[in-house]
Design a protein around this motif. Structure first.
Motif, PDB file in Angstrom:
ATOM      1  N   LEU A  25      11.215  -4.149  -2.075  1.00  0.00           N
ATOM      2  CA  LEU A  25       9.474  -4.671  -2.685  1.00  0.00           C
ATOM      3  C   LEU A  25       9.727  -3.141  -3.910  1.00  0.00           C
ATOM      4  O   LEU A  25       9.336  -3.267  -4.217  1.00  0.00           O
ATOM      5  CB  LEU A  25       8.967  -4.937  -2.269  1.00  0.00           C
ATOM      6  CG  LEU A  25       9.022  -6.281  -1.989  1.00  0.00           C
ATOM      7  CD1 LEU A  25       7.874  -6.863  -1.242  1.00  0.00           C
ATOM      8  CD2 LEU A  25       9.661  -7.613  -2.954  1.00  0.00           C
ATOM      9  N   ILE A  26       9.192  -2.007  -3.066  1.00  0.00           N
ATOM     10  CA  ILE A  26       9.610  -0.899  -3.837  1.00  0.00           C
ATOM     11  C   ILE A  26      10.055  -0.029  -4.439  1.00  0.00           C
ATOM     12  O   ILE A  26      11.730   0.383  -3.755  1.00  0.00           O
ATOM     13  CB  ILE A  26       9.046   0.319  -2.708  1.00  0.00           C
ATOM     14  CG1 ILE A  26       8.044  -0.131  -1.283  1.00  0.00           C
ATOM     15  CG2 ILE A  26       8.439   1.256  -3.453  1.00  0.00           C
ATOM     16  CD1 ILE A  26       7.078  -0.577  -2.160  1.00  0.00           C
ATOM     17  N   GLU A  27      10.771  -0.413  -5.662  1.00  0.00           N
ATOM     18  CA  GLU A  27      11.081   0.038  -6.751  1.00  0.00           C
ATOM     19  C   GLU A  27      11.061   1.344  -7.248  1.00  0.00           C
ATOM     20  O   GLU A  27       9.882   1.220  -7.908  1.00  0.00           O
ATOM     21  CB  GLU A  27      12.003  -1.203  -7.987  1.00  0.00           C
ATOM     22  CG  GLU A  27      12.756  -1.999  -6.962  1.00  0.00           C
ATOM     23  CD  GLU A  27      11.478  -4.133  -7.451  1.00  0.00           C
ATOM     24  OE1 GLU A  27      11.798  -4.735  -7.180  1.00  0.00           O
ATOM     25  OE2 GLU A  27      10.718  -3.565  -8.662  1.00  0.00           O
ATOM     26  N   ASN A  28      11.862   2.598  -7.269  1.00  0.00           N
ATOM     27  CA  ASN A  28      10.412   3.589  -7.800  1.00  0.00           C
ATOM     28  C   ASN A  28       9.681   4.175  -7.546  1.00  0.00           C
ATOM     29  O   ASN A  28       8.390   3.629  -9.162  1.00  0.00           O
ATOM     30  CB  ASN A  28      11.246   3.357  -9.644  1.00  0.00           C
ATOM     31  CG  ASN A  28      12.009   3.388  -9.881  1.00  0.00           C
ATOM     32  OD1 ASN A  28      13.461   3.957  -8.391  1.00  0.00           O
ATOM     33  ND2 ASN A  28      12.563   2.917 -10.758  1.00  0.00           N
ATOM     34  N   VAL A  78       3.447  -2.119   0.358  1.00  0.00           N
ATOM     35  CA  VAL A  78       4.140  -2.073  -1.244  1.00  0.00           C
ATOM     36  C   VAL A  78       2.879  -1.499  -1.677  1.00  0.00           C
ATOM     37  O   VAL A  78       3.569  -0.331  -2.847  1.00  0.00           O
ATOM     38  CB  VAL A  78       3.489  -3.617  -1.582  1.00  0.00           C
ATOM     39  CG1 VAL A  78       3.985  -2.923  -3.366  1.00  0.00           C
ATOM     40  CG2 VAL A  78       5.015  -4.400  -0.994  1.00  0.00           C
ATOM     41  N   PRO A  79       1.978  -1.639  -2.016  1.00  0.00           N
ATOM     42  CA  PRO A  79       0.395  -0.704  -2.915  1.00  0.00           C
ATOM     43  C   PRO A  79       0.649   0.872  -2.610  1.00  0.00           C
ATOM     44  O   PRO A  79       0.018   1.412  -3.558  1.00  0.00           O
ATOM     45  CB  PRO A  79      -0.570  -1.159  -2.753  1.00  0.00           C
ATOM     46  CG  PRO A  79      -0.947  -2.178  -1.584  1.00  0.00           C
ATOM     47  CD  PRO A  79       0.545  -2.624  -1.307  1.00  0.00           C
ATOM     48  N   ALA A  80       0.862   0.564  -0.930  1.00  0.00           N
ATOM     49  CA  ALA A  80       0.628   2.414  -0.408  1.00  0.00           C
ATOM     50  C   ALA A  80       1.940   2.885  -1.359  1.00  0.00           C
ATOM     51  O   ALA A  80       1.550   4.418  -1.512  1.00  0.00           O
ATOM     52  CB  ALA A  80       0.681   3.169   0.300  1.00  0.00           C
ATOM     53  N   GLU A  81       3.132   2.169  -0.740  1.00  0.00           N
ATOM     54  CA  GLU A  81       4.072   2.925  -1.653  1.00  0.00           C
ATOM     55  C   GLU A  81       4.003   3.522  -2.571  1.00  0.00           C
ATOM     56  O   GLU A  81       4.862   4.226  -3.362  1.00  0.00           O
ATOM     57  CB  GLU A  81       5.608   2.233  -0.401  1.00  0.00           C
ATOM     58  CG  GLU A  81       5.531   2.609   0.546  1.00  0.00           C
ATOM     59  CD  GLU A  81       5.577   3.868   0.884  1.00  0.00           C
ATOM     60  OE1 GLU A  81       6.422   4.687   0.635  1.00  0.00           O
ATOM     61  OE2 GLU A  81       4.855   4.541   2.140  1.00  0.00           O
ATOM     62  N   ILE A 120       7.783 -15.040  -4.425  1.00  0.00           N
ATOM     63  CA  ILE A 120       8.483 -14.879  -5.634  1.00  0.00           C
ATOM     64  C   ILE A 120       8.938 -13.710  -5.559  1.00  0.00           C
ATOM     65  O   ILE A 120       9.780 -12.711  -6.223  1.00  0.00           O
ATOM     66  CB  ILE A 120       7.423 -15.198  -7.022  1.00  0.00           C
ATOM     67  CG1 ILE A 120       8.869 -14.900  -8.362  1.00  0.00           C
ATOM     68  CG2 ILE A 120       6.659 -14.115  -7.496  1.00  0.00           C
ATOM     69  CD1 ILE A 120       8.399 -15.765  -9.712  1.00  0.00           C
ATOM     70  N   GLY A 121       7.916 -12.677  -5.258  1.00  0.00           N
ATOM     71  CA  GLY A 121       8.193 -10.935  -5.489  1.00  0.00           C
ATOM     72  C   GLY A 121       9.236 -10.668  -4.228  1.00  0.00           C
ATOM     73  O   GLY A 121       9.672  -9.559  -3.652  1.00  0.00           O
ATOM     74  N   GLN A 143      -0.809  -7.668  -3.743  1.00  0.00           N
ATOM     75  CA  GLN A 143      -0.453  -7.428  -2.327  1.00  0.00           C
ATOM     76  C   GLN A 143      -2.013  -7.093  -1.721  1.00  0.00           C
ATOM     77  O   GLN A 143      -2.855  -7.476  -0.502  1.00  0.00           O
ATOM     78  CB  GLN A 143       0.190  -6.178  -2.180  1.00  0.00           C
ATOM     79  CG  GLN A 143       1.518  -6.388  -2.377  1.00  0.00           C
ATOM     80  CD  GLN A 143       2.106  -7.466  -2.023  1.00  0.00           C
ATOM     81  OE1 GLN A 143       2.726  -8.688  -2.482  1.00  0.00           O
ATOM     82  NE2 GLN A 143       2.002  -7.456  -0.520  1.00  0.00           N
ATOM     83  N   LEU A 144      -2.749  -6.196  -2.695  1.00  0.00           N
ATOM     84  CA  LEU A 144      -4.419  -5.677  -2.578  1.00  0.00           C
ATOM     85  C   LEU A 144      -5.397  -7.098  -2.425  1.00  0.00           C
ATOM     86  O   LEU A 144      -6.104  -7.167  -1.253  1.00  0.00           O
ATOM     87  CB  LEU A 144      -4.937  -4.362  -3.555  1.00  0.00           C
ATOM     88  CG  LEU A 144      -4.032  -3.179  -3.340  1.00  0.00           C
ATOM     89  CD1 LEU A 144      -4.956  -2.640  -3.696  1.00  0.00           C
ATOM     90  CD2 LEU A 144      -4.323  -2.294  -1.602  1.00  0.00           C
ATOM     91  N   GLY A 145      -4.974  -7.656  -3.124  1.00  0.00           N
ATOM     92  CA  GLY A 145      -5.430  -8.757  -3.350  1.00  0.00           C
ATOM     93  C   GLY A 145      -5.664 -10.136  -1.502  1.00  0.00           C
ATOM     94  O   GLY A 145      -6.223 -10.253  -1.628  1.00  0.00           O
ATOM     95  N   PHE A 146      -4.173  -9.724  -1.082  1.00  0.00           N
ATOM     96  CA  PHE A 146      -4.283 -10.751   0.247  1.00  0.00           C
ATOM     97  C   PHE A 146      -4.866 -10.087   0.935  1.00  0.00           C
ATOM     98  O   PHE A 146      -5.561 -10.925   1.791  1.00  0.00           O
ATOM     99  CB  PHE A 146      -2.816 -10.391   0.281  1.00  0.00           C
ATOM    100  CG  PHE A 146      -1.695 -11.718  -0.768  1.00  0.00           C
ATOM    101  CD1 PHE A 146      -2.187 -11.981  -1.258  1.00  0.00           C
ATOM    102  CD2 PHE A 146      -0.081 -11.427  -0.034  1.00  0.00           C
ATOM    103  CE1 PHE A 146      -1.704 -13.749  -1.855  1.00  0.00           C
ATOM    104  CE2 PHE A 146       0.573 -11.980  -1.808  1.00  0.00           C
ATOM    105  CZ  PHE A 146      -0.155 -12.842  -2.420  1.00  0.00           C
ATOM    106  N   CYS A 147      -4.735  -8.537   0.920  1.00  0.00           N
ATOM    107  CA  CYS A 147      -5.515  -7.876   2.373  1.00  0.00           C
ATOM    108  C   CYS A 147      -7.057  -8.373   1.489  1.00  0.00           C
ATOM    109  O   CYS A 147      -7.208  -8.512   2.958  1.00  0.00           O
ATOM    110  CB  CYS A 147      -4.831  -5.949   1.594  1.00  0.00           C
ATOM    111  SG  CYS A 147      -3.339  -5.964   2.448  1.00  0.00           S
ATOM    112  N   SER A 148      -7.440  -8.077   0.653  1.00  0.00           N
ATOM    113  CA  SER A 148      -9.161  -8.646   0.564  1.00  0.00           C
ATOM    114  C   SER A 148      -9.125 -10.343   1.454  1.00  0.00           C
ATOM    115  O   SER A 148     -10.373  -9.839   2.419  1.00  0.00           O
ATOM    116  CB  SER A 148      -9.527  -8.236  -0.569  1.00  0.00           C
ATOM    117  OG  SER A 148      -9.686  -6.929  -1.198  1.00  0.00           O
TER     118      SER A 148
END
Length: 541
Positions: A14-17, A386-389, A304-305, A157-162
């Motif tokens: 999922l990490i693109e550039n 994902v958000p971290a990377e 979808i991601g 992704q951060l919303g999922f974590c919350s």
């Protein structure tokens, strides 16, 4: 590929550039630059990837990528739509989401064939579609398109974590209080037995004991605030996200998947024991509650991601459309059945997660909450990857080598604290799920794919059917974004007086959203609740 590595292999591509990387249209330096573009494209899409995943593994990926905490909140979504409208809309939304996934795959294929590039991810597809559009305005905004997708990926992704923070706190709080209540009940029974049976024996036979016994003083279980449970999980989740190599979590992920599967099976066994009386349930709910249904339902269709990364990793990419149809068909059926049966069983008492409705009397119900909580605990690190990377590498690149490792740990801890703060501000699972679904999930799943299709094929005459279809999906997604965000924010601000939504013309929507934003600025935090008198009076019509 070992089955316990499924989550790891899904999230990594999922990490693109990361951090923005190279913009669309810039020259890319990689190991394939000396290969013929025609052969490069053929190797991926015709010959496939000999080291890739099989059809069955791709199917498991799709199931795992869509089944999470959103599944447990769907019975509440059905309550917000009605026992008839809810399941029907779930099926319709599932069909639209699957169609949007196919759109994304087709656009990616078209761009790869047209530009002779290897397979691309979500943000690459959007960026290159805009760069090679026939309209100058889109070509100038290609970099913005990439950043926009990455922004909503991070937000999602951060919303999922919350949501995971709130889920863990609510379920463990119930487990602790249920355990204390059972112990208090047993203690009362034992004390009553002692008071009734303790005697002394004299010459005339047994007589009551002359000494006073312990009084039966009623006690209550701990009533700790939900936020304290969130605070308890905070250091453990920070330590968990320090594991930067997801492959090291393979065993934990396997155990978490098993725990969540066992929990879902037990939930189904419980809710099928009694289907309730559906005659007392509303066939349709007030229109003002439907945006809550939209936010919760679109949150559940969260996969979808992972669609493009999965297709890019398959041994035979041509089989992916079939895997997508089968996988999402299973997911949609599971969603509709659990949502309907859960609402039938618990009725209007249904909560933000169906696990919160399970009584404390049976140890299996308590086990469900513990097992699913463990699965969510492990999933936190996977969603956080994902958000971290995306966010951390560009910041590290500006620092000296000696500062990069400490910076990485500090930023990871800070991001976890951000998700914790959001959960503390909105300590209601149903509202967190609805807000995240309305704001970010609707954008990624409904708004962007049809627009990308129109941009991708703008070099040829557009079919009227495709134009109307794509615009309709995008407009519905955007309206769901606005309405879902508005009603959720209004409920957060003034939970005692939820707004009446969509009673007037569309022109009043702007005024209502403006009023809510103004109310946010005037709100006050009193006794742990956000209150504002003006928010209760904001209505349509």
């Amino acid at each position: 590929m070992p089955s316990q590595q499924l989550d790891m292999e899904v999230m990594t591509p999922l990490i693109e550039n990361p951090g923005g990387g190279r913009g669309a249209g810039q020259d890319e330096e990689n190991s394939d630059e000396d290969q013929d573009p025609e052969l490069l494209h053929a190797r991926y899409y015709e010959k496939g990837n000999s080291q890739g995943i099989t059809f069955t593994q791709a199917l498991i990926h799709l199931l795992k990528g869509n089944i999470g905490t959103g599944l447990l909140g769907l019975p509440l979504a059905v309550r917000n739509a009605g026992i008839i409208v809810g399941p029907l809309c779930l099926v319709l939304m599932g069909a639209v989401c699957v169609h949007c996934m196919h759109i994304l795959v087709q656009c990616s294929h078209h761009l790869c064939e047209r530009l002779k590039r290897p397979p691309m991810g979500y943000s690459d597809t959007v960026a290159f579609a805009m760069e090679h559009s026939s309209y100058q305005c889109f070509r100038n905004s290609a970099r913005f398109g990439r950043h926009l997708v990455n922004f909503f990926l991070v937000l999602t992704q951060l919303g999922f974590c919350s949501a995971y923070f709130v889920f863990l706190a609510e379920n463990i709080k119930q487990v602790v209080e249920g355990y204390q209540s059972s112990n208090i009940t047993l203690d009362h029974k034992s004390l009553s037995f002692v008071n009734a049976s303790t005697t002394v024996f004299g010459s005339a036979g047994p007589v009551p004991a002359p000494v006073p016994l312990r009084p039966l003083v009623p006690s209550e279980p701990w009533a700790l605030d939900l936020r304290l449970y969130m605070l308890f999980f905070l250091p453990f989740l920070i330590l968990l996200v320090f594991m930067k190599d997801l492959k090291n979590m393979a065993v934990l992920s396997l155990v978490a998947n098993i725990c969540m599967a066992v929990s879902v099976i037990i939930i189904f066994q419980y809710i099928t024991t009694d289907f309730g009386d559906f005659q007392h349930l509303p066939l349709t709910s007030p229109l003002g509650k439907f945006p809550f249904f939209f936010g919760t339902a679109i949150f559940a269709f969260e996969g979808i991601g992972v669609v493009l990364p999965l297709e890019n990793q398959m041994k035979e990419p041509k089989q992916f459309p079939l895997a997508l149809n089968i996988g999402m068909g299973i997911v949609t059926v599971l969603y509709v059945v659990l949502a309907t049966l859960g609402y039938l069983h618990f009725g209007d008492d249904i909560q933000g997660s169906i696990t919160l409705n399970l009584p404390h009397s049976a140890w299996t119900n308590q086990m469900v909450k513990i097992l699913y909580s463990f699965g969510v605990f492990v999933s936190f690190a996977i969603q956080f990857f994902v958000p971290a990377e995306i966010m951390i590498p560009p910041i590290q690149a500006k620092l000296q080598e000696s500062w990069r490792a400490p910076c990485d740990m500090m930023l990871r801890g800070l991001l976890v604290c951000v998700t914790f703060s959001f959960a503390v501000l909105i300590p209601r699972l149903d509202l967190v799920i609805s807000l995240v679904g309305a704001v970010s999930s609707s954008t990624l799943a409904l708004v962007l794919p049809p627009l990308v299709e129109l941009i991708t094929f703008s070099d040829r005459p557009l079919k009227p059917v495709m134009l109307v279809k794509d615009l309709l999906i995008a407009v519905v997604g955007f309206i769901g974004f606005l309405a879902g965000t508005y009603v959720t924010l209004a409920e957060i601000i003034s939970p005692a007086a939820p707004p009446e939504v969509l009673k007037g013309e569309a022109g009043n929507l702007t005024a209502a959203v403006t009023a809510v934003v103004g109310a946010l600025g005037r709100s006050q935090h009193v006794d742990g609740n956000w209150t504002t008198p003006s928010a209760a009076t904001v209505t349509f019509g």
